[in-house]
Write an enzyme that holds these catalytic residues in place. Structure first.
Site, PDB file in Angstrom:
ATOM      1  N   CYS A  96      -2.127  21.804  -3.750  1.00 11.11           N
ATOM      2  CA  CYS A  96      -1.661  21.187  -4.999  1.00 11.11           C
ATOM      3  C   CYS A  96      -1.966  22.064  -6.214  1.00 11.11           C
ATOM      4  CB  CYS A  96      -2.302  19.818  -5.186  1.00 11.11           C
ATOM      5  SG  CYS A  96      -2.072  18.754  -3.768  1.00 11.11           S
ATOM      6  N   HIS A 236      -2.431  17.019 -12.406  1.00 10.03           N
ATOM      7  CA  HIS A 236      -1.775  16.853 -11.114  1.00 10.03           C
ATOM      8  C   HIS A 236      -1.614  15.359 -10.839  1.00 10.03           C
ATOM      9  CE1 HIS A 236      -0.809  17.061  -6.962  1.00 10.03           C
ATOM     10  NE2 HIS A 236      -2.018  16.789  -6.503  1.00 10.03           N
ATOM     11  N   ASN A 266       2.817  12.094  -4.959  1.00  9.15           N
ATOM     12  CA  ASN A 266       2.137  13.393  -5.016  1.00  9.15           C
ATOM     13  C   ASN A 266       3.064  14.450  -4.408  1.00  9.15           C
ATOM     14  OD1 ASN A 266       0.536  15.632  -4.654  1.00  9.15           O
ATOM     15  ND2 ASN A 266      -1.177  14.519  -3.720  1.00  9.15           N
TER      16      ASN A 266
HETATM   17  N1  COA Z   1      -1.575   0.015   2.774  1.00  7.30           N
HETATM   18  C1  COA Z   1      -2.466  -0.940   2.972  1.00  7.30           C
HETATM   19  N2  COA Z   1      -3.757  -0.703   3.230  1.00  7.30           N
HETATM   20  C2  COA Z   1      -4.145   0.566   3.249  1.00  7.30           C
HETATM   21  C3  COA Z   1      -3.270   1.633   3.044  1.00  7.30           C
HETATM   22  C4  COA Z   1      -1.928   1.327   2.803  1.00  7.30           C
HETATM   23  N3  COA Z   1      -0.999   2.251   2.588  1.00  7.30           N
HETATM   24  N4  COA Z   1      -3.953   2.792   3.141  1.00  7.30           N
HETATM   25  C5  COA Z   1      -5.220   2.474   3.397  1.00  7.30           C
HETATM   26  N5  COA Z   1      -5.346   1.134   3.480  1.00  7.30           N
HETATM   27  C6  COA Z   1      -6.537   0.368   3.751  1.00  7.30           C
HETATM   28  C7  COA Z   1      -7.556   1.143   4.534  1.00  7.30           C
HETATM   29  O1  COA Z   1      -7.259   1.131   5.912  1.00  7.30           O
HETATM   30  C8  COA Z   1      -8.826   0.414   4.205  1.00  7.30           C
HETATM   31  O2  COA Z   1      -8.878  -0.741   5.017  1.00  7.30           O
HETATM   32  P1  COA Z   1     -10.285  -1.205   5.652  1.00  7.30           P
HETATM   33  O3  COA Z   1     -11.155  -1.498   4.479  1.00  7.30           O
HETATM   34  O4  COA Z   1      -9.890  -2.389   6.455  1.00  7.30           O
HETATM   35  O5  COA Z   1     -10.749  -0.034   6.446  1.00  7.30           O
HETATM   36  C9  COA Z   1      -8.589  -0.038   2.763  1.00  7.30           C
HETATM   37  O6  COA Z   1      -7.182   0.037   2.541  1.00  7.30           O
HETATM   38  C10 COA Z   1      -9.295   0.806   1.753  1.00  7.30           C
HETATM   39  O7  COA Z   1      -9.094   2.159   2.090  1.00  7.30           O
HETATM   40  P2  COA Z   1      -9.664   3.308   1.213  1.00  7.30           P
HETATM   41  O8  COA Z   1      -9.344   4.625   1.842  1.00  7.30           O
HETATM   42  O9  COA Z   1     -11.099   3.034   0.863  1.00  7.30           O
HETATM   43  O10 COA Z   1      -8.788   3.113  -0.089  1.00  7.30           O
HETATM   44  P3  COA Z   1      -8.906   3.851  -1.437  1.00  7.30           P
HETATM   45  O11 COA Z   1      -9.077   2.895  -2.521  1.00  7.30           O
HETATM   46  O12 COA Z   1      -9.855   5.029  -1.374  1.00  7.30           O
HETATM   47  O13 COA Z   1      -7.431   4.478  -1.587  1.00  7.30           O
HETATM   48  C11 COA Z   1      -6.300   6.569  -1.330  1.00  7.30           C
HETATM   49  C12 COA Z   1      -6.950   5.392  -0.629  1.00  7.30           C
HETATM   50  C13 COA Z   1      -5.814   7.557  -0.305  1.00  7.30           C
HETATM   51  C14 COA Z   1      -5.142   6.052  -2.156  1.00  7.30           C
HETATM   52  C15 COA Z   1      -7.336   7.220  -2.258  1.00  7.30           C
HETATM   53  O14 COA Z   1      -8.531   7.461  -1.559  1.00  7.30           O
HETATM   54  C16 COA Z   1      -6.869   8.514  -2.847  1.00  7.30           C
HETATM   55  O15 COA Z   1      -5.939   8.547  -3.626  1.00  7.30           O
HETATM   56  N6  COA Z   1      -7.579   9.595  -2.540  1.00  7.30           N
HETATM   57  C17 COA Z   1      -7.260  10.909  -3.083  1.00  7.30           C
HETATM   58  C18 COA Z   1      -5.998  11.362  -2.464  1.00  7.30           C
HETATM   59  C19 COA Z   1      -5.487  12.566  -3.125  1.00  7.30           C
HETATM   60  O16 COA Z   1      -5.349  12.603  -4.296  1.00  7.30           O
HETATM   61  N7  COA Z   1      -5.193  13.560  -2.331  1.00  7.30           N
HETATM   62  C20 COA Z   1      -4.512  14.698  -2.693  1.00  7.30           C
HETATM   63  C21 COA Z   1      -5.375  15.605  -3.426  1.00  7.30           C
HETATM   64  S1  COA Z   1      -4.307  16.771  -3.981  1.00  7.30           S
END
Ligand code: COA
Length: 309
Positions: A96, A236, A266
């Site tokens: 990214c 970003h 993204n």
């Molecule tokens: N729909 C519904 N539930 C979802 C889901 C979706 N698309 N994706 C994950 N979940 C669930 C998980 O399974 C988890 O369930 P559990 O508690 O039963 O295990 C719950 O939601 C929470 O998951 P978690 O990973 O803690 O959520 P979060 O608040 O951290 O959000 C992201 C997940 C990926 C959106 C977030 O971590 C994120 O944006 N991270 C950075 C990603 C990024 O920017 N990457 C690129 C860098 S360039």
């Protein structure tokens, strides 16, 4: 592709995606559209806006992790398609952060007099490497391209300062296991998503906010510019919560933060140039304004630049 479309393919909801990421829809390229196809369109529009002739371009840098081929670089394909015969062309693999890294390289080439007019493109076809069975990643990514043309300035405008850093110890937080030399594709193997993007989202989130905030503080300090002097902050577009947390840490009010993640998701290396272009075309950036760009991605690698427009 909207959040409602995802409700039909994985166990998710529009409400979850919107509240946890800020994304409502993302663009998915047609099966026959390649990364180079998208890059060429963006590059043509950037050159048109810059009123630049193809003979003038002597440097082409393409930031991408989804090139058309492993060899040659996507930049060489773009060079050929646009007839940029006076240029040297190469790719930057910095996930990214690929566009900003390309901009920083171009800036140093121009500062040293090595090149005079550079075309920098950020482009990804992430849909080709997204695991549409993994709800934790598939809802996040989209396809896109953005491009800029840069040249020497005589009025003090341009890139004022920059900062890039990576931490290779964290490479397994965001990676693709299969497809390289270490784990090549074979015909008799069920990849089960291991040839697509894997991400530990929660861990990436924490590092992203901390390191992007630090990168912005470094570029401002290097230039002796206060965060209150930034006219537009162009981060970003990975997650709305990351953008908001970052802006809060840096004490930048929402009015000075550019966001379009709602419509694109993204798009990795394409996210910053798409955002910059939209902000510019919407008249949100004026000559002389301080603009800060910052990005973060797989590597892990991050970087920021302060630009006087
Ligand atoms: N729909 C519904 N539930 C979802 C889901 C979706 N698309 N994706 C994950 N979940 C669930 C998980 O399974 C988890 O369930 P559990 O508690 O039963 O295990 C719950 O939601 C929470 O998951 P978690 O990973 O803690 O959520 P979060 O608040 O951290 O959000 C992201 C997940 C990926 C959106 C977030 O971590 C994120 O944006 N991270 C950075 C990603 C990024 O920017 N990457 C690129 C860098 S360039």
């Amino acid at each position: 592709m909207t959040n409602i479309d995802f409700e039909k393919i994985v166990d998710t909801s529009n409400e979850w995606i919107t509240s946890r990421t800020g994304i409502k829809e993302r663009h998915i390229a047609n099966a026959d559209m390649t990364t180079a196809d998208m890059a060429v369109q963006a590059a043509m529009r950037a050159m048109e806006m810059a009123r630049c002739e193809k003979e003038e371009i002597d440097l082409v840098i393409c930031g991408t992790v989804t090139p058309d081929y492993r060899l040659p670089s996507n930049a060489c394909l773009i060079q050929e398609r646009l007839g940029l015969t006076n240029a040297v062309a190469f790719d930057v693999v910095a996930a990214c952060t690929g566009f900003i890294k390309g901009l920083v390289i171009a800036n140093s080439h121009i500062e040293t007099g090595l090149h005079k007019k550079a075309l920098i493109i950020g482009v990804e076809k992430l849909s080709a490497v997204t695991n549409y069975k993994d709800r934790t990643t598939c809802v996040l990514f989209g396809d896109g391209a953005g491009a800029v043309v840069v040249e020497p300035s005589t009025n003090g405008c341009g890139m004022i300062s920059s900062f890039m850093k990576s931490d290779g110890r964290l490479w397994q937080l965001l990676w693709m296991k299969v497809g390289g030399v270490k784990n090549p594709y074979t015909t008799d193997f069920d990849y089960n998503g291991s040839d697509k993007i894997y991400m530990n989202g929660a861990d990436v989130f924490k590092v992203a906010v901390k390191e992007m905030a630090n990168a912005v503080e470094v570029v401002l300090e290097k230039a002796g510019v206060a965060s209150s002097d930034i006219a537009l902050f162009v981060p970003h577009q990975a997650n709305l919560r990351i953008i908001d947390a970052l802006a809060k840490r840096l004490k930048i009010e929402p009015e000075r933060v550019f966001k379009n993640i709602e419509r694109y998701g993204n798009t990795s290396a394409a996210s910053v140039p798409i955002a910059l272009d939209e902000a510019n075309r919407e008249g949100k950036i004026k000559p002389g304004d301080y603009v800060v760009v910052v990005a973060f991605g797989g590597g892990l690698i991050w970087g920021a630049a302060l630009i006087k427009w």
